[in-house]
Design a protein around this motif. Sequence first.
Motif, PDB file in Angstrom:
ATOM      1  N   ASN A  52      -0.581   3.012  -3.370  1.00 16.77           N
ATOM      2  CA  ASN A  52       0.382   3.681  -4.736  1.00 16.77           C
ATOM      3  C   ASN A  52      -0.672   2.616  -6.112  1.00 16.77           C
ATOM      4  O   ASN A  52      -1.296   1.474  -5.322  1.00 16.77           O
ATOM      5  CB  ASN A  52       1.533   2.745  -4.830  1.00 16.77           C
ATOM      6  CG  ASN A  52       2.059   1.958  -4.066  1.00 16.77           C
ATOM      7  OD1 ASN A  52       1.741  -0.101  -4.372  1.00 16.77           O
ATOM      8  ND2 ASN A  52       2.464   1.761  -3.306  1.00 16.77           N
ATOM      9  N   LEU A  53      -0.297   2.757  -7.113  1.00 13.31           N
ATOM     10  CA  LEU A  53      -0.766   1.891  -8.197  1.00 13.31           C
ATOM     11  C   LEU A  53       0.749   1.513  -9.038  1.00 13.31           C
ATOM     12  O   LEU A  53       1.172   2.380  -9.562  1.00 13.31           O
ATOM     13  CB  LEU A  53      -1.880   2.693  -8.508  1.00 13.31           C
ATOM     14  CG  LEU A  53      -2.437   2.516  -9.751  1.00 13.31           C
ATOM     15  CD1 LEU A  53      -4.016   2.661  -9.657  1.00 13.31           C
ATOM     16  CD2 LEU A  53      -1.915   1.945 -10.621  1.00 13.31           C
ATOM     17  N   THR A  54       0.035   0.376  -9.119  1.00 14.18           N
ATOM     18  CA  THR A  54       1.651  -0.811  -9.962  1.00 14.18           C
ATOM     19  C   THR A  54       1.373  -0.810 -11.039  1.00 14.18           C
ATOM     20  O   THR A  54       0.045  -1.552 -11.152  1.00 14.18           O
ATOM     21  CB  THR A  54       2.661  -0.991  -9.015  1.00 14.18           C
ATOM     22  OG1 THR A  54       1.641  -2.030  -8.533  1.00 14.18           O
ATOM     23  CG2 THR A  54       2.757   0.062  -7.475  1.00 14.18           C
ATOM     24  N   ASN A  61      -3.040  -0.698  -4.311  1.00 16.85           N
ATOM     25  CA  ASN A  61      -2.371  -0.755  -2.685  1.00 16.85           C
ATOM     26  C   ASN A  61      -2.683  -0.349  -2.240  1.00 16.85           C
ATOM     27  O   ASN A  61      -2.728   0.653  -1.895  1.00 16.85           O
ATOM     28  CB  ASN A  61      -0.787  -0.792  -2.629  1.00 16.85           C
ATOM     29  CG  ASN A  61      -0.196  -1.903  -3.583  1.00 16.85           C
ATOM     30  OD1 ASN A  61      -0.377  -3.019  -3.384  1.00 16.85           O
ATOM     31  ND2 ASN A  61       0.930  -1.760  -4.085  1.00 16.85           N
ATOM     32  N   PHE A  62      -4.083  -0.817  -0.686  1.00 13.57           N
ATOM     33  CA  PHE A  62      -4.221   0.079   0.184  1.00 13.57           C
ATOM     34  C   PHE A  62      -4.046  -0.114   1.563  1.00 13.57           C
ATOM     35  O   PHE A  62      -3.242  -0.892   1.574  1.00 13.57           O
ATOM     36  CB  PHE A  62      -6.724  -0.309   0.216  1.00 13.57           C
ATOM     37  CG  PHE A  62      -6.695   0.530  -1.255  1.00 13.57           C
ATOM     38  CD1 PHE A  62      -7.623   1.583  -0.779  1.00 13.57           C
ATOM     39  CD2 PHE A  62      -6.941  -0.400  -2.396  1.00 13.57           C
ATOM     40  CE1 PHE A  62      -8.576   1.919  -2.154  1.00 13.57           C
ATOM     41  CE2 PHE A  62      -7.902  -0.498  -3.971  1.00 13.57           C
ATOM     42  CZ  PHE A  62      -8.062   0.599  -3.077  1.00 13.57           C
ATOM     43  N   VAL A  63      -4.123   0.607   2.259  1.00 17.51           N
ATOM     44  CA  VAL A  63      -3.434   1.418   3.383  1.00 17.51           C
ATOM     45  C   VAL A  63      -5.021   1.121   4.274  1.00 17.51           C
ATOM     46  O   VAL A  63      -5.806   2.422   4.623  1.00 17.51           O
ATOM     47  CB  VAL A  63      -1.993   1.607   4.277  1.00 17.51           C
ATOM     48  CG1 VAL A  63      -0.884   0.743   2.984  1.00 17.51           C
ATOM     49  CG2 VAL A  63      -2.490   2.559   3.917  1.00 17.51           C
ATOM     50  N   LYS A  64      -5.133   0.571   5.603  1.00 15.01           N
ATOM     51  CA  LYS A  64      -5.920   1.043   6.677  1.00 15.01           C
ATOM     52  C   LYS A  64      -5.807   1.320   7.608  1.00 15.01           C
ATOM     53  O   LYS A  64      -4.369   1.480   8.469  1.00 15.01           O
ATOM     54  CB  LYS A  64      -6.644  -0.860   6.634  1.00 15.01           C
ATOM     55  CG  LYS A  64      -8.373   0.302   7.273  1.00 15.01           C
ATOM     56  CD  LYS A  64      -8.884  -1.290   7.893  1.00 15.01           C
ATOM     57  CE  LYS A  64      -8.699  -2.137   8.680  1.00 15.01           C
ATOM     58  NZ  LYS A  64      -9.503  -3.030   9.056  1.00 15.01           N
ATOM     59  N   ALA A 122     -10.010 -10.632 -10.549  1.00 15.53           N
ATOM     60  CA  ALA A 122      -9.586  -9.376  -9.633  1.00 15.53           C
ATOM     61  C   ALA A 122      -8.875 -11.164  -8.096  1.00 15.53           C
ATOM     62  O   ALA A 122      -9.986 -11.326  -8.537  1.00 15.53           O
ATOM     63  CB  ALA A 122     -10.416  -8.826  -9.145  1.00 15.53           C
ATOM     64  N   VAL A 123      -7.937 -10.148  -7.803  1.00 18.94           N
ATOM     65  CA  VAL A 123      -7.024 -11.392  -7.104  1.00 18.94           C
ATOM     66  C   VAL A 123      -6.917  -9.728  -5.981  1.00 18.94           C
ATOM     67  O   VAL A 123      -5.959  -8.806  -5.508  1.00 18.94           O
ATOM     68  CB  VAL A 123      -5.696 -11.360  -7.611  1.00 18.94           C
ATOM     69  CG1 VAL A 123      -4.437 -12.230  -6.270  1.00 18.94           C
ATOM     70  CG2 VAL A 123      -5.481 -12.731  -8.572  1.00 18.94           C
ATOM     71  N   ILE A 124      -7.325 -10.321  -4.665  1.00 20.57           N
ATOM     72  CA  ILE A 124      -7.366  -9.850  -3.918  1.00 20.57           C
ATOM     73  C   ILE A 124      -6.738  -9.993  -2.019  1.00 20.57           C
ATOM     74  O   ILE A 124      -7.025 -11.268  -2.605  1.00 20.57           O
ATOM     75  CB  ILE A 124      -9.514  -9.284  -3.046  1.00 20.57           C
ATOM     76  CG1 ILE A 124      -9.881  -8.300  -4.017  1.00 20.57           C
ATOM     77  CG2 ILE A 124      -9.141  -8.682  -2.072  1.00 20.57           C
ATOM     78  CD1 ILE A 124     -10.994  -8.514  -3.644  1.00 20.57           C
ATOM     79  N   GLY A 125      -5.499  -9.928  -2.118  1.00 20.11           N
ATOM     80  CA  GLY A 125      -4.835 -10.289  -1.685  1.00 20.11           C
ATOM     81  C   GLY A 125      -4.228  -9.655  -0.169  1.00 20.11           C
ATOM     82  O   GLY A 125      -4.746  -7.764  -0.381  1.00 20.11           O
ATOM     83  N   ASN A 126      -3.332 -10.211   1.231  1.00 20.31           N
ATOM     84  CA  ASN A 126      -2.539  -9.018   2.056  1.00 20.31           C
ATOM     85  C   ASN A 126      -0.891  -9.627   2.076  1.00 20.31           C
ATOM     86  O   ASN A 126      -0.600 -10.154   1.449  1.00 20.31           O
ATOM     87  CB  ASN A 126      -3.178  -8.655   3.295  1.00 20.31           C
ATOM     88  CG  ASN A 126      -2.757 -10.395   3.955  1.00 20.31           C
ATOM     89  OD1 ASN A 126      -2.451 -11.177   3.647  1.00 20.31           O
ATOM     90  ND2 ASN A 126      -3.994 -10.185   4.702  1.00 20.31           N
ATOM     91  N   ALA A 127      -0.409  -8.357   2.462  1.00 18.60           N
ATOM     92  CA  ALA A 127       0.945  -9.117   3.148  1.00 18.60           C
ATOM     93  C   ALA A 127       1.382 -10.213   3.585  1.00 18.60           C
ATOM     94  O   ALA A 127       2.052 -10.329   3.618  1.00 18.60           O
ATOM     95  CB  ALA A 127       1.797  -7.962   3.985  1.00 18.60           C
ATOM     96  N   ASP A 128       0.519 -10.474   4.420  1.00 13.21           N
ATOM     97  CA  ASP A 128       0.558 -12.123   5.040  1.00 13.21           C
ATOM     98  C   ASP A 128       0.191 -13.302   4.107  1.00 13.21           C
ATOM     99  O   ASP A 128       0.423 -14.448   4.489  1.00 13.21           O
ATOM    100  CB  ASP A 128      -0.571 -11.907   6.227  1.00 13.21           C
ATOM    101  CG  ASP A 128       0.029 -10.873   7.466  1.00 13.21           C
ATOM    102  OD1 ASP A 128       0.313 -10.153   7.331  1.00 13.21           O
ATOM    103  OD2 ASP A 128      -1.190 -10.313   8.230  1.00 13.21           O
TER     104      ASP A 128
END
Length: 271
Positions: A52-54, A61-64, A122-128
């Motif tokens: 999605n794009l928010t 939001n990318f998923v792998k 850019a802020v690059i992060g994950n759910a953890d």
Amino acid sequence: MPDGEIAVSDLAAIGAALQELTTRIGREVLGTTGPGRTKRFMEELSALRLQNLTAGSTVLNFVKSPLDKLDVDLPEVREADDRFWQMMNAFEQNVRPDWVPDAIADSAVKLVTALKSAAPVAVIGNADGVEFRIEWTPLHVDTWLPKSSPVDGVDATGRLEKVDLRTHEFRVRDDIGQAVELRRVLNDAAAARLVGQWVLAHGEGTINASGRLVALNNVTVEPVIDPASDFVGNGVSSLDEILASAPGPSFDGGIELTDDEFNFFLRAARS
């Protein structure tokens, strides 16, 4: 751009570069962990999808991992993920890790270029909670260029367009737009006075894979004459002067027609 929006061209460039980077990291991990997996296996596990794009400002939001596959925690996947975040940290620190081969570095250049085009930060992060805030403007893309042996005694000429006395890094650009970064300028104080002028830089050269000079190290800079100066006039001619010096029409000019050709022309003009 408004919150939650991104140019399609930027989105395409970011997505392509990010996918290429994750795929190549997966291949690199596969090559270092020994037999037991196929290249296709790692490519499937490295596949990305835009979920999605928010807003805020704009969040992608990318998923792998592939669809319709068991969510199995494999050591190769953990290693590939770890190396991906090592790359993000390397972007933040502007340092290329020793394990990064030229293929992955090439993908890194594409990602840096795409993100710099889209936004200054850019802020690059994950759910953890892993998160890296990266300002793209001060990054040196040539950090990720293919490794090459330095070449002694290389010259570069061009107009001095960048001066940074704090980092001792300058830049010259020639008339066809090719830039050469000057790192560790030895006579920086004197060279800084030449900004905007044509200069000759001499130092230890860095050549990229295509054979182009991209940087000089331990540089000295001195002024030279602009090679185009002999071809550029100092005077400005008015429109009246230009028209007065231009030859006008001549009654004796034009093409010669026979009587038959002239009669054929008149018939065609009347039709």
